[in-house]
Design an enzyme around this catalytic site. Sequence first.
Site, PDB file in Angstrom:
ATOM      1  N   SER A   1      -6.047 -26.562  -7.098  1.00  0.00           N
ATOM      2  CA  SER A   1      -4.987 -25.770  -7.729  1.00  0.00           C
ATOM      3  C   SER A   1      -5.620 -24.699  -8.610  1.00  0.00           C
ATOM      4  O   SER A   1      -6.768 -24.856  -9.053  1.00  0.00           O
ATOM      5  CB  SER A   1      -4.130 -26.702  -8.600  1.00  0.00           C
ATOM      6  OG  SER A   1      -3.301 -25.959  -9.468  1.00  0.00           O
TER       7      SER A   1
ATOM      8  N   TYR B   1      -3.799 -32.939 -15.244  1.00  0.00           N
ATOM      9  CA  TYR B   1      -3.623 -32.348 -13.911  1.00  0.00           C
ATOM     10  C   TYR B   1      -4.755 -31.371 -13.606  1.00  0.00           C
ATOM     11  O   TYR B   1      -5.406 -31.456 -12.556  1.00  0.00           O
ATOM     12  CB  TYR B   1      -2.264 -31.643 -13.818  1.00  0.00           C
ATOM     13  CG  TYR B   1      -2.028 -31.045 -12.448  1.00  0.00           C
ATOM     14  CD1 TYR B   1      -1.925 -31.858 -11.324  1.00  0.00           C
ATOM     15  CD2 TYR B   1      -1.928 -29.664 -12.272  1.00  0.00           C
ATOM     16  CE1 TYR B   1      -1.730 -31.309 -10.055  1.00  0.00           C
ATOM     17  CE2 TYR B   1      -1.726 -29.116 -11.022  1.00  0.00           C
ATOM     18  CZ  TYR B   1      -1.628 -29.943  -9.914  1.00  0.00           C
ATOM     19  OH  TYR B   1      -1.446 -29.397  -8.665  1.00  0.00           O
TER      20      TYR B   1
HETATM   21  N1  LIG Z   1       3.504 -26.745  -5.381  1.00  0.00           N
HETATM   22  C1  LIG Z   1       2.590 -26.129  -6.101  1.00  0.00           C
HETATM   23  O1  LIG Z   1       2.900 -25.192  -6.851  1.00  0.00           O
HETATM   24  C2  LIG Z   1       1.144 -26.541  -5.997  1.00  0.00           C
HETATM   25  C3  LIG Z   1       0.205 -25.679  -6.558  1.00  0.00           C
HETATM   26  C4  LIG Z   1      -1.143 -26.043  -6.501  1.00  0.00           C
HETATM   27  C5  LIG Z   1      -1.513 -27.209  -5.895  1.00  0.00           C
HETATM   28  N2  LIG Z   1      -0.574 -28.039  -5.367  1.00  0.00           N
HETATM   29  C6  LIG Z   1      -1.031 -29.275  -4.756  1.00  0.00           C
HETATM   30  O2  LIG Z   1      -0.579 -29.321  -3.431  1.00  0.00           O
HETATM   31  C7  LIG Z   1      -0.458 -30.697  -3.008  1.00  0.00           C
HETATM   32  C8  LIG Z   1       0.902 -30.913  -2.351  1.00  0.00           C
HETATM   33  O3  LIG Z   1       1.902 -30.733  -3.339  1.00  0.00           O
HETATM   34  P1  LIG Z   1       3.363 -30.179  -3.013  1.00  0.00           P
HETATM   35  O4  LIG Z   1       3.540 -28.976  -3.841  1.00  0.00           O
HETATM   36  O5  LIG Z   1       3.612 -30.112  -1.556  1.00  0.00           O
HETATM   37  O6  LIG Z   1       4.227 -31.360  -3.694  1.00  0.00           O
HETATM   38  P2  LIG Z   1       5.393 -32.324  -3.148  1.00  0.00           P
HETATM   39  O7  LIG Z   1       6.425 -31.537  -2.418  1.00  0.00           O
HETATM   40  O8  LIG Z   1       5.813 -33.113  -4.322  1.00  0.00           O
HETATM   41  O9  LIG Z   1       4.623 -33.261  -2.101  1.00  0.00           O
HETATM   42  C9  LIG Z   1       3.669 -34.173  -2.570  1.00  0.00           C
HETATM   43  C10 LIG Z   1       3.269 -35.115  -1.448  1.00  0.00           C
HETATM   44  O10 LIG Z   1       2.277 -36.038  -1.965  1.00  0.00           O
HETATM   45  C11 LIG Z   1       2.646 -37.347  -1.619  1.00  0.00           C
HETATM   46  N3  LIG Z   1       2.206 -38.324  -2.613  1.00  0.00           N
HETATM   47  C12 LIG Z   1       2.315 -38.254  -3.958  1.00  0.00           C
HETATM   48  N4  LIG Z   1       1.866 -39.393  -4.530  1.00  0.00           N
HETATM   49  C13 LIG Z   1       1.464 -40.196  -3.505  1.00  0.00           C
HETATM   50  C14 LIG Z   1       0.913 -41.498  -3.433  1.00  0.00           C
HETATM   51  N5  LIG Z   1       0.679 -42.256  -4.535  1.00  0.00           N
HETATM   52  N6  LIG Z   1       0.645 -42.020  -2.220  1.00  0.00           N
HETATM   53  C15 LIG Z   1       0.880 -41.304  -1.097  1.00  0.00           C
HETATM   54  N7  LIG Z   1       1.377 -40.060  -1.092  1.00  0.00           N
HETATM   55  C16 LIG Z   1       1.681 -39.517  -2.289  1.00  0.00           C
HETATM   56  C17 LIG Z   1       4.173 -37.328  -1.522  1.00  0.00           C
HETATM   57  O11 LIG Z   1       4.601 -38.350  -0.626  1.00  0.00           O
HETATM   58  P3  LIG Z   1       5.431 -39.656  -1.050  1.00  0.00           P
HETATM   59  O12 LIG Z   1       6.180 -39.347  -2.303  1.00  0.00           O
HETATM   60  O13 LIG Z   1       6.315 -39.923   0.127  1.00  0.00           O
HETATM   61  O14 LIG Z   1       4.403 -40.714  -1.233  1.00  0.00           O
HETATM   62  C18 LIG Z   1       4.432 -35.945  -0.929  1.00  0.00           C
HETATM   63  O15 LIG Z   1       4.371 -36.006   0.469  1.00  0.00           O
HETATM   64  C19 LIG Z   1      -0.693 -31.536  -4.266  1.00  0.00           C
HETATM   65  O16 LIG Z   1      -2.015 -32.023  -4.260  1.00  0.00           O
HETATM   66  C20 LIG Z   1      -0.500 -30.538  -5.399  1.00  0.00           C
HETATM   67  O17 LIG Z   1      -1.222 -30.908  -6.549  1.00  0.00           O
HETATM   68  C21 LIG Z   1       0.750 -27.728  -5.407  1.00  0.00           C
END
Ligand SMILES: NC(=O)c1ccc[n+]([C@@H]2O[C@H](COP(=O)([O-])OP(=O)(O)OC[C@H]3O[C@@H](n4cnc5c(N)ncnc54)[C@H](OP(=O)(O)O)[C@@H]3O)[C@@H](O)[C@H]2O)c1
Length: 248
Positions: free
Chosen positions: A134, A147
Amino acid sequence: MTKTALITGATAGIGAAAARLFAGRGWKVVGTGRRGDRLRAMQEELGAAFLPLELDMRDVNTLRQLDGLAGDWGGLDLLVNNAGLAPPADPLHEQDWDRLDQVIETNITGLVALTQALLRKLIERQGGIINLSSVAATYPYRGGAVYGGTKAFVRQFSLDLRCDLAGTGVRVSSIEPGMAETEFTLVRTGGDQAASEALYSGMDPMTPEDLAETIWWIATLPSHLNINTLELMPTRQSFAGFSVTRKG
Ligand SMILES: NC(=O)c1ccc[n+]([C@@H]2O[C@H](COP(=O)([O-])OP(=O)(O)OC[C@H]3O[C@@H](n4cnc5c(N)ncnc54)[C@H](OP(=O)(O)O)[C@@H]3O)[C@@H](O)[C@H]2O)c1
């Protein structure tokens, strides 16, 4: 030969978009997450191209056994370490320990355990690893200590892993996105839909599909090219600079 990707966190956001994109472009996709209903719905949508794997990234013992994936699903060309979350953006001294622990276990411990378990498979196929870090790895903000710290780990882990894998043909990349509209803020705020909508309102955030395309681009570059780190943001997101507190 059909290529296979394992994408963690395929039940929502970036991981779900990446699973759809890779399956739609002819790859086999193993998608993981805790929410089995969503994984089953994705299997119905994507058919034989998608293998659902219901697991919690904090369950290290199960993760360590995943090198045993057998049959047609045995080989692995790409690991996308995408599953992750953030705790509420409060100062550390106001944070609940259990939430912090969950973030550290998911974003760091689970990611390392899964990567270690699958490395030999990736070496066999000269595959690739794409880790979701990130912008929080580089740019500090109030309430981001844990984070940002986990994402800085992911970035440095990616770079150091390249050293271990030198000569194997396995590529490793760290993607460092800014704001993308997913369930990320909903999770961070403990389900506050209004706060999530307000955050993304009027600022044209990146979409999960933008990042899925980025993952695809990195994964399908010619094999002599390795993207080490890739930082990207929506145009309307920028930097706030230093802050100063004054006495009196
Ligand atoms: N959105 C942003 O602005 C952003 C920016 C920078 C980086 N990121 C990174 O991108 C990645 C994806 O995030 P996103 O934005 O797509 O968020 P999201 O829509 O909340 O999706 C997160 C995913 O992670 C899974 N997850 C979370 N905890 C888990 C656990 N204990 N075991 C298994 N799976 C787990 C969730 O699945 P379940 O809940 O079904 O387990 C879900 O599929 C993350 O690493 C996040 O830090 C996001």
